[in-house]
Every structure is written in structure tokens, then in C-alpha cells.
Design an enzyme around this catalytic site. Structure first.
Site, PDB file in Angstrom:
ATOM      1  N   THR A   1      -8.917   5.940  -1.417  1.00 13.10           N
ATOM      2  CA  THR A   1     -10.176   5.576  -1.586  1.00 13.10           C
ATOM      3  C   THR A   1     -11.261   6.471  -1.181  1.00 13.10           C
ATOM      4  OG1 THR A   1      -9.928   4.671   0.669  1.00 13.10           O
ATOM      5  CG2 THR A   1      -9.734   3.086  -1.248  1.00 13.10           C
TER       6      THR A   1
ATOM      7  N   LYS B   1     -15.097   7.335  -2.756  1.00 10.80           N
ATOM      8  CA  LYS B   1     -16.579   7.879  -2.071  1.00 10.80           C
ATOM      9  C   LYS B   1     -17.121   9.157  -2.458  1.00 10.80           C
ATOM     10  CE  LYS B   1     -14.326   5.065   1.509  1.00 10.80           C
ATOM     11  NZ  LYS B   1     -13.215   5.271   2.425  1.00 10.80           N
TER      12      LYS B   1
ATOM     13  N   LYS C   1      -8.872  13.479   4.712  1.00 10.49           N
ATOM     14  CA  LYS C   1      -8.088  12.396   4.961  1.00 10.49           C
ATOM     15  C   LYS C   1      -7.043  12.526   5.895  1.00 10.49           C
ATOM     16  CE  LYS C   1      -7.117  13.645   0.481  1.00 10.49           C
ATOM     17  NZ  LYS C   1      -7.210  12.373  -0.097  1.00 10.49           N
ATOM     18  N   ARG C   2      -6.251  11.415   6.397  1.00 11.63           N
ATOM     19  CA  ARG C   2      -4.960  11.642   7.252  1.00 11.63           C
ATOM     20  C   ARG C   2      -4.336  13.018   6.646  1.00 11.63           C
ATOM     21  NH1 ARG C   2      -4.318   8.120  11.329  1.00 11.63           N
ATOM     22  NH2 ARG C   2      -2.461   9.275  11.939  1.00 11.63           N
TER      23      ARG C   2
ATOM     24  N   HIS D   1       0.761  -1.412   0.047  1.00 13.89           N
ATOM     25  CA  HIS D   1       0.073  -0.080   0.122  1.00 13.89           C
ATOM     26  C   HIS D   1       0.789   1.248  -0.049  1.00 13.89           C
ATOM     27  CE1 HIS D   1      -3.781  -2.084   1.226  1.00 13.89           C
ATOM     28  NE2 HIS D   1      -3.034  -2.920   1.530  1.00 13.89           N
TER      29      HIS D   1
ATOM     30  N   LYS E   1       0.019  14.678   1.014  1.00 11.01           N
ATOM     31  CA  LYS E   1      -1.396  14.663   0.594  1.00 11.01           C
ATOM     32  C   LYS E   1      -1.760  16.282   0.410  1.00 11.01           C
ATOM     33  CE  LYS E   1      -3.001  10.749   3.132  1.00 11.01           C
ATOM     34  NZ  LYS E   1      -3.499   9.618   2.283  1.00 11.01           N
TER      35      LYS E   1
HETATM   36  C1  26Q Z   1       3.823   0.473   9.872  1.00 10.60           C
HETATM   37  C2  26Q Z   1       5.002   0.249  10.728  1.00 10.60           C
HETATM   38  C3  26Q Z   1       5.066   0.797  12.029  1.00 10.60           C
HETATM   39  C4  26Q Z   1       3.829   1.647  12.336  1.00 10.60           C
HETATM   40  C5  26Q Z   1       2.708   1.693  11.647  1.00 10.60           C
HETATM   41  C6  26Q Z   1       3.101   1.223  10.189  1.00 10.60           C
HETATM   42  C7  26Q Z   1       1.899   1.646   9.481  1.00 10.60           C
HETATM   43  C8  26Q Z   1       0.587   1.712   9.887  1.00 10.60           C
HETATM   44  C9  26Q Z   1      -0.374   1.966   8.844  1.00 10.60           C
HETATM   45  C10 26Q Z   1       1.978   1.737   7.963  1.00 10.60           C
HETATM   46  C11 26Q Z   1       1.065   2.172   7.224  1.00 10.60           C
HETATM   47  C12 26Q Z   1      -0.252   2.411   7.580  1.00 10.60           C
HETATM   48  C13 26Q Z   1      -1.282   2.543   6.523  1.00 10.60           C
HETATM   49  C14 26Q Z   1      -1.020   2.938   5.327  1.00 10.60           C
HETATM   50  C15 26Q Z   1      -2.272   3.417   4.623  1.00 10.60           C
HETATM   51  O1  26Q Z   1      -3.538   3.740   4.988  1.00 10.60           O
HETATM   52  N1  26Q Z   1      -2.128   3.316   3.109  1.00 10.60           N
HETATM   53  C16 26Q Z   1      -2.964   3.832   2.415  1.00 10.60           C
HETATM   54  O2  26Q Z   1      -3.582   2.523   1.746  1.00 10.60           O
HETATM   55  C17 26Q Z   1      -5.036   2.691   1.059  1.00 10.60           C
HETATM   56  C18 26Q Z   1      -5.591   1.422   0.729  1.00 10.60           C
HETATM   57  O3  26Q Z   1      -4.805   1.040  -0.160  1.00 10.60           O
HETATM   58  C19 26Q Z   1      -4.547   3.391  -0.244  1.00 10.60           C
HETATM   59  O4  26Q Z   1      -5.727   3.985  -0.922  1.00 10.60           O
HETATM   60  C20 26Q Z   1      -3.861   4.941   0.160  1.00 10.60           C
HETATM   61  O5  26Q Z   1      -3.258   5.483  -0.972  1.00 10.60           O
HETATM   62  C21 26Q Z   1      -2.750   4.546   1.242  1.00 10.60           C
HETATM   63  O6  26Q Z   1      -1.797   5.800   1.453  1.00 10.60           O
END
Ligand code: 26Q
Length: 791
Positions: free
Chosen positions: A630, A634, A522-523, A334, A528
Site C-alpha cells: 500500500t 502512497k 516498509k517493514r 493478506h 521485500k
Molecule cells: C500472526 C500470528 C502470530 C504473530 C503475528 C502474526 C501476524 C501479524 C501481522 C501476521 C501477519 C501480520 C501482518 C501482515 C501484513 O501486514 N501483511 C501485509 O498486508 C498488506 C495489506 O493487505 C499488504 O499490502 C501487504 O502486501 C502484506 O504484506
């Protein structure tokens, strides 16, 4: 279908046995609980039958550290087809269902896109009768709650379980024991029913909660060492206490690694023990019945745990265990940034579970052996290695072992193949696949926008589109129908009125539903580029001051975003947006034309109100950085044009609904590739007076961060740190494009047609389509219903 009488009796019974109250004395949360339990009771048989049926055949598992489910009640009632009955029953009892829905806490067990995707996927799989089980963690605290104080973000804990949680069942007899070298804990499964839309199958999301083997140490307690007596229990409960609030890989936190191993180990043990119960000890058939998808690298340690169990406990040879694993796991990526890929310090791994490290070395050895056989030199091999520089590279492990590797949008997958994972792509071209993300039309249209849903159903003559979203194409014949277009815009207005009243209630802020709602939710992340949007608004402020008659529609800019608590720059951007909001409000002239609102605590349930009430969807990431997005889908499904960069799924959205119905601006990946070495933001600052004016506002006292240094940091990010995200490079292009929006919006009919085209063409972004692709192209699973099976 539940009869009304049964619903009523159920509510009264559960109020009595669970809360000890009569209806007339019940609080809303008690009614929520009693209603939920009534519904749960009604589906248990179907649920068990579904599980039994799935147990007998090939099944897929979605392993994810995050499931951002949001609220359950409304969605479950709707999917069961009893929403209206329940509403009527409650009405007869003088209770407003809407109010009951609103008291439910969001299950916020995820950060953002990746977690919400997992939630959409399990719902779609249930709707499609696909044998898919979700595995995750039952965090007692989900993503933090956000407040805005004096324009600054503050955080507090999200205690979503405080009133108890009605929608899951604790399965005491399916506990797994998890061992670390320094502690042994219990993984207690809580099963959440995943109710598909108008199907009898009920799927399962199994969330593991960590508990100590023993409540407390009796001897220590007797010695009056009270704190010591419960310390083991606290240490165990810490493991599933809280979701880490960052959504990019952040270096080595031991508790996070414990969490990952905790739910990976529990899930592997659960899957293996079920396999043995159904098919015996012959593991040669294991991969025929089981396939697991790794949602990013967070559950990747499952691979090593799986091999460990097979080798150490089931006496399978290492070679066989590895080849079974190679059929069993698939991996979804992702993230684009190589530096965001997860790496774990091997000393941490060795400290917590030394045997896992040994297995990792063995797997790594097999990889090297294969590469040497294929003629790779040692330098090239280094880049593939699973363990190198004293870290374990989780993506390399997942790609080597995975039966498939997929990106989440076409551009993303191309970038993986051509750049980030090019070495792997050359080694295993056939492993790489694309699976463009999707969203569930149930929550993101049918539930959150019943008005638009009715409009669609009336035009198409039935509700089949809810399960087959491509049917929205059938609306196209009305694209020039004035009456239809007028009705669409009437609905949009109604949803804006509802949103405005919610914002009034939640934020205490009045907004004008007749203004243009331009929304970015969004976050919060630099890539972004909420900052670009904010700088644009600040420029607009200056332009209106210069020319109070500036020809733009009255516009409300809405932001919603949580910043990672340790991400200073992101928090600076929150404050910046809020200061612009204040500046605008304080000006009598400008505030007549524009308004800026930062809604606090943006989350799934808030999103369900924002998407339907939008006029413009802002998706303005630096090209090449947003894997998919995503939220963009929406908005589209709620008939809102995209204003965005050529990035992620924006590209596919525009391809589906037409460039002429959206607003694409800015540098593309190939443009950035060309300028990246010569890019000089200071040139833009010098040459473009509008840019200079808004950037200077960060440091000349126009806007005030209370002396905390946030704004100076933003200034430095743009000018001294070479503007990594090309904010200034895209500024003028952004401005031109927004002017085009404002101009186009004047022609009401043409605007309505753009909205309509987005709705008509949103079908391919259903997560039903995505799940079918995973099922056909990676998992090889087929729908099955329990009435078809012999049970
Ligand atoms: C990893 C290691 C340590 C701590 C946290 C993490 C971690 C946690 C959450 C790394 C990444 C995430 C989340 C990532 C995320 O939400 N990515 C998004 O995924 C969506 C679904 O595929 C995409 O639409 C977005 O573009 C993407 O940013």
C-alpha cells in the site's frame, strides 16, 4: 462548524479542569489535550446520533488485531473542516498548531500494511457514511520504538499513553467479562471517534483494554504479600499490554492466543448483546443485520466463540448457529506463503478454552461430512481439515465458514485461487473475490501534502477530488502544459526541502534537497529485498570510485524499516545498510555523488513526510511474495514513479498509469516458477564480477559488523542457502533499470510528465473505492446518515 471563540474558550476551560493551568503556563502536550477535548466535546452529539442510527439497521464490523492509526489531531481537524480556524485561533494565542500536532504520539497499534489498511478502511467508511464499526485491542504499548546505535537496530517500549490519550472515551458501562479456564478478566471498551471527511456521521473504533476484575487482593495485601496481592491484576493487564512485533505468523505464543481470544470474545459478546437489545432473542434475523470481516486469521477464533455463545448461552441449535455464522463472517487473506498461515497447537487451545476446541471439532466434522458427500476421498479431505496434526488451521476455519474469501490485489487473488488455496477454490469457486487495497486520500495527500492538494484544487476548480479521487483524471488535459508541470516539480522540491529539514532535525544528517530522493520504506523482510537495493548501492559506490565522473544525478538513497527484534537476518540487513552509509560518507569523491540515510523509527507520522518528498518509489519484492503493498500507492498519489517488480499492486499501478511512466524490472512469477529448481546463485556470483565484488564485501573486511556474524550470515543466505529471494538473479536487471531512471531524470519535462501521470491515475487506489466494493460485494451495507433516520 466551530466558531473561533468557542475553540478558544474550550482550550482554556480544558486547560483549567484537566491540567489546572492557565494558557500562559501550559505545556504543548497540555494544549494538545485541551484542544483535542474541545473538538471531541463538539462532536459527541453527532457521534451518539450516528451510533443510534447504525444500531437500527444492517451494520458491518471490521475485526482486526491491528489498527495503525498514527496521529489523530491534524486529520480530525482537517476532516471536520476546522483546520484553518484552529490554526488561526492558536496563532492569535501565539501557539504554532504544527508544533502541537508534532507532540502527539503515533497510535502505533499495528505492524505495517495490514494494520494501516484497517486504519484507512475505517476512515473511508466514515467518509462514505457507511455503518461500519472497527473492533480491536487497546495495547498499552504499540509497536516498539526503534533506535539505531552504531548502525545496529535497538528497540525500546512504545509508551504512547504516557501523557494520557485525548481521543477516546472509556465506556465503563459496556464492559464485557472474558473467561479463560484459568482466569476471568474484564474487557473495557475505549471508543475512538472516526471522523470522516466533511460528513456529520462519526463512526466508531472500539478498542478493548484488558483489566482484572479486582484491583488487588485485600487479604494478601493485609498479609504483607504485596507482590501476590497484585499478581492477578498484572496477569490480566498483560493480555493487552503489548502488540506482538512480528508481521508473519510465528509459532504458538500463549499470550498471543489469549489476546486473540480476548478481543474476539469481547467483540462477539458486544455485537450479540446489542442485537438482543435492538431485535430480541430471535437469532434467525441476526445475519440480516450483522456482518463481520476478519482481517486475516488473527480474529478467526471469533467464529468459534460466536457459535459457542449462541449454542451454550442463547440455546440456538448447533446447526443453526453454524449456518448463521456462515452468513455473518467474511475473511480477508493478506499473505501468500502457505507456511505463514496461522496454526495453533490444540493443546494450547484446550488448556485455555476447552469448549472452543469442542466446537472446532464439531465444525470440522460438518466440513468432513460435506466433503464426503461431495465424493472427496480421505486423503483429499486431510488438506481441508480444520484440525489436523494437532494444530488448528485458522485459515481453513475462516474459509469453510466465511461467506466470502478475498485477496488484496489481482495477482494475489489469482495466486490464492490457482495455487495456495486451489483446493478450496475448486470446492467453493463463488466464495473467492478480489478486493485490491487502497489508501485514504485524506491522510495520504490532503493532509500530508497540502501544497500538492492546493495545486490540484486550483486546476480542477474545487476540492471534490478529496472525496472522489477518480476526478484526478480531470488533470490529464494539462499533461503537456509546461507551466503546470513546472509547478508540480516546484512543489515536489518544496516537499523535499521540508523532508531534508525534518531528517536534519531527527537524524542529525544533512541531505541535499537538490539531489534525487530514491526511497524504500516498509517493514524489513527478506522478501521485500532491501538487501538487493543495498547491494546495488554498494556496486554504485565501487563504480563511482572507479570512475568519479560516472554520469548519474546526485542521489540520496533513503531507507526506513523496522526489523522484527528476533529476526536476525533482517537486523543484519539494517546494519549492512548503515555500514554502506558510513563507507560512502567516508569517501570524499563518492560522497559528492551519493548519500545513504537510514531514518530511525519509521512510522505513520514519518511516512507522511517521506512520501511527499520522494522522487522514486522502490517496490522490489520477489515476484509473487508481496500480497499487495500500500506504500506503493502512497508514493503514486504523491506523484512519484514506481521502480518495482511485477508483483502485488505494482502491476495494477503500472496498468493504471502506464509502463512508460514507471520502472518495472526483474523476474516475474512465471519466470521464477520455471527456474526455481535449477536456480544457482553461485553461477551469478562466478560470472558477474560486480556481484562477486559486492557479495565478497560482506566477508572480506570491507564492511564490518563488529564480529557479530550478521554479514557472514547474509553471505550464506545468498550463496549457501540458495538465495531464496532471487536477489542475485535480479541484480543485473535492477542495475539496468536504475540506469534508465538516471537517464530519464535528465529530461526534466519528461520526468515531470511521468510524475504527473502517476498523480492523474491514482484515483482507483482510494480506499473509498475499496470500501465501496466490500460494501457492495461482500457486506451488503449502504450509506446512511442520521438526519435521514427517525431519532
Ligand atoms: C500472526 C500470528 C502470530 C504473530 C503475528 C502474526 C501476524 C501479524 C501481522 C501476521 C501477519 C501480520 C501482518 C501482515 C501484513 O501486514 N501483511 C501485509 O498486508 C498488506 C495489506 O493487505 C499488504 O499490502 C501487504 O502486501 C502484506 O504484506
Amino acid at each position: 462548524m466551530m466558531e473561533k471563540q468557542k475553540i478558544k474558550e474550550g482550550i482554556e476551560r480544558y486547560l483549567k479542569v484537566k491540567h489546572g493551568v492557565k494558557l500562559k503556563d501550559a505545556h504543548d502536550y497540555q494544549i494538545f489535550n485541551a484542544l483535542s477535548l474541545t473538538v471531541l466535546e463538539d462532536i459527541i452529539d453527532n457521534w451518539n446520533n450516528t451510533t443510534e442510527t447504525y444500531n437500527k439497521g444492517r451494520r458491518a464490523y471490521y475485526l482486526s488485531a491491528e489498527f495503525l492509526m498514527g496521529r489523530a489531531l491534524g486529520n480530525n481537524l482537517m476532516n471536520l473542516g476546522i483546520y484553518d480556524e484552529v490554526k488561526e485561533v492558536l496563532q492569535e494565542l501565539n501557539i504554532d498548531l504544527n508544533k502541537i500536532e508534532e507532540i502527539e504520539e503515533d497510535a502505533g497499534l499495528g505492524n505495517g500494511g495490514l494494520g494501516r489498511l484497517a486504519a484507512c478502511f475505517v476512515e473511508s467508511a466514515a467518509t462514505l457514511n457507511m455503518p461500519l464499526v472497527g473492533y480491536g485491542i487497546r495495547y498499552s504499548n504499540g509497536l516498539f520504538k526503534q533506535n539505531i546505535e552504531n548502525g545496529f537496530q535497538t528497540e525500546c517500549e512504545d509508551t504512547w499513553l504516557k501523557y494520557g490519550e485525548a481521543w477516546s472515551i472509556r465506556k465503563e458501562d459496556e464492559i464485557q467479562i472474558i473467561e479463560y479456564s484459568d482466569m476471568t478478566v474484564k474487557a473495557v471498551p475505549y471508543d475512538v471517534p472516526i471522523i470522516g471527511y466533511k460528513t456529520k456521521n462519526i463512526n466508531t473504533l472500539r478498542l478493548w483494554q484488558c483489566e482484572a476484575l479486582r484491583e488487588f487482593d485485600f487479604n494478601l495485601f493485609n498479609n504483607q504479600q504485596y507482590i501476590e496481592a497484585v499478581s492477578a491484576r498484572n496477569k490480566a493487564e498483560d493480555i493487552s499490554r503489548v502488540l506482538y512485533p512480528n508481521d508473519t505468523a510465528e509459532a504458538g505464543k500463549i499470550l498471543r492466543l489469549r489476546q486473540q481470544y480476548f478481543f474476539s470474545s469481547a467483540s462477539m459478546k458486544d455485537i450479540i448483546s446489542k442485537y438482543k437489545a435492538n431485535f430480541g432473542n430471535d437469532f434467525s434475523q441476526f445475519a440480516k443485520y450483522n456482518v463481520a470481516q476478519l482481517n486475516d486469521t488473527h480474529p478467526t477464533i471469533s467464529i468459534l466463540e460466536f457459535i459457542r455463545i449462541l449454542v451454550d448461552e442463547e440455546k440456538v441449535s448447533f446447526d443453526n448457529a453454524l449456518s448463521i455464522a456462515k452468513e455473518f463472517f467474511g475473511y480477508t487473506n493478506h499473505t501468500i506463503l502457505a507456511e505463514a498461515l496461522e496454526k495453533w497447537d490444540i493443546r494450547l487451545i484446550e488448556r485455555l478454552f476447552p469448549r472452543i476446541l469442542q466446537i472446532a471439532y464439531q465444525v470440522d466434522y460438518e466440513l468432513m461430512k460435506e466433503l464426503r458427500q461431495k465424493g472427496y476421498d480421505e486423503g483429499a479431505i486431510w488438506n481441508f481439515k480444520i484440525i489436523a496434526n494437532n494444530v488448528m488451521r485458522m485459515a481453513n476455519l475462516a474459509i469453510f465458514v466465511g461467506r466470502a474469501v478475498n485477496g488484496v490485489a489481482e495477482l494475489h487473488t489469482e495466486i490464492l485461487k490457482k495455487i495456495e488455496l486451489n483446493n478450496w477454490y475448486k470446492l467453493y469457486p463463488n466464495k473467492f473475490q478480489n478486493k485490491t487495497n487502497g489508501i485514504t486520500p485524506r491522510r495520504w495527500l490532503r493532509l500530508c501534502n497540502s501544497e500538492l492538494s492546493k495545486f490540484i484544487t486550483d486546476l480542477l476548480g474545487n476540492e471534490d477530488w478529496v472525496k472522489n479521487l477518480e476526478l484526478l483524471k480531470g488533470l490529464k488535459k494539462y499533461k503537456d502544459d509546461d507551466e503546470v508541470l513546472k509547478n508540480l516539480m516546484k512543489i515536489k522540491h518544496e516537499k523535499k526541502v521540508q523532508l531534508a529539514s525534518y531528517i536534519k532535525q531527527e537524524e542529525g544528517i544533512e541531505i541535499d534537497p537538490d539531489s534525487f530522493f530514491d526511497i524504500q520504506i516498509k517493514r524489513l523482510h527478506e522478501y521485500k529485498r532491501q538487501l538487493l537495493n543495498a547491494l546495488y548501492i554498494l556496486d554504485l559506490y565501487y563504480r563511482i570510485k572507479e570512475n568519479p565522473n560516472l554520469d548519474i544525478p546526485k542521489t540520496t538513497f533513503i531507507f526506513g524499516a523496522k526489523a522484527f527484534p528476533g529476526y536476525k537476518r533482517a537486523k543484519g540487513i539494517v546494519k549492512f545498510i548503515n555500514e554502506i552509509a558510513r563507507l560512502v560518507d567516508s569517501d570524499e569523491v563518492v560522497s559528492k555523488k551519493i548519500k545513504v540515510v537510514f531514518v530511525h523509527n519509521y512510522r505513520v507520522s514519518y511516512a507522511q513526510k517521506l512520501f511527499p518528498g520522494s522522487d522514486l518509489s522502490k517496490q522490489i519484492s520477489t515476484a509473487g511474495k508481496e500480497a499487495s503493498g500500500t506504500g506503493n500507492m502512497k508514493f503514486m498519489l504523491n506523484a512519484t514513479p514506481t521502480f518495482g517488480t511485477y508483483d502485488g499492486a505494482n502491476i495494477e499501478i503500472v496498468k493504471a498509469s502506464g509502463e512508460e511512466n514507471n520502472y518495472i524490472f526483474g523476474l516475474r512469477v512465471e519466470d521464477i516458477e520455471k527456474i526455481k529448481h535449477s536456480y544457482n546463485p553461485k553461477w551469478y556470483y562466478r560470472e558477474n564480477p560486480s556481484i562477486k565484488r559486492v557479495v565478497d564485501a560482506l566477508i572480506n573486511g570491507t564492511l564490518n559488523d563488529g564480529g557479530c556474524g550478521y554479514f557472514e550470515d547474509l553471505y550464506n543466505a545468498l550463496l549457501e542457502e540458495r538465495d531464496q529471494y532471487y536477489v542475485l538473479a535480479d541484480f543485473e536487471l535492477f542495475k539496468k533499470e536504475e540506469e534508465k531512471v538516471f537517464k530519464d531524470y535528465k529530461d526534466k519535462k519528461k520526468w515531470a510528465q511521468k510524475c504527473f501521470a502517476n498523480l492523474c491515475n491514482a484515483g482507483i487506489f482510494s480506499s473509498d473505492r475499496t470500501i465501496k466494493q466490500y460494501a457492495d460485494e461482500i457486506w451488503d451495507i449502504k450509506p446512511i446518515t442520521f438526519k435521514d433516520a427517525s431519532i
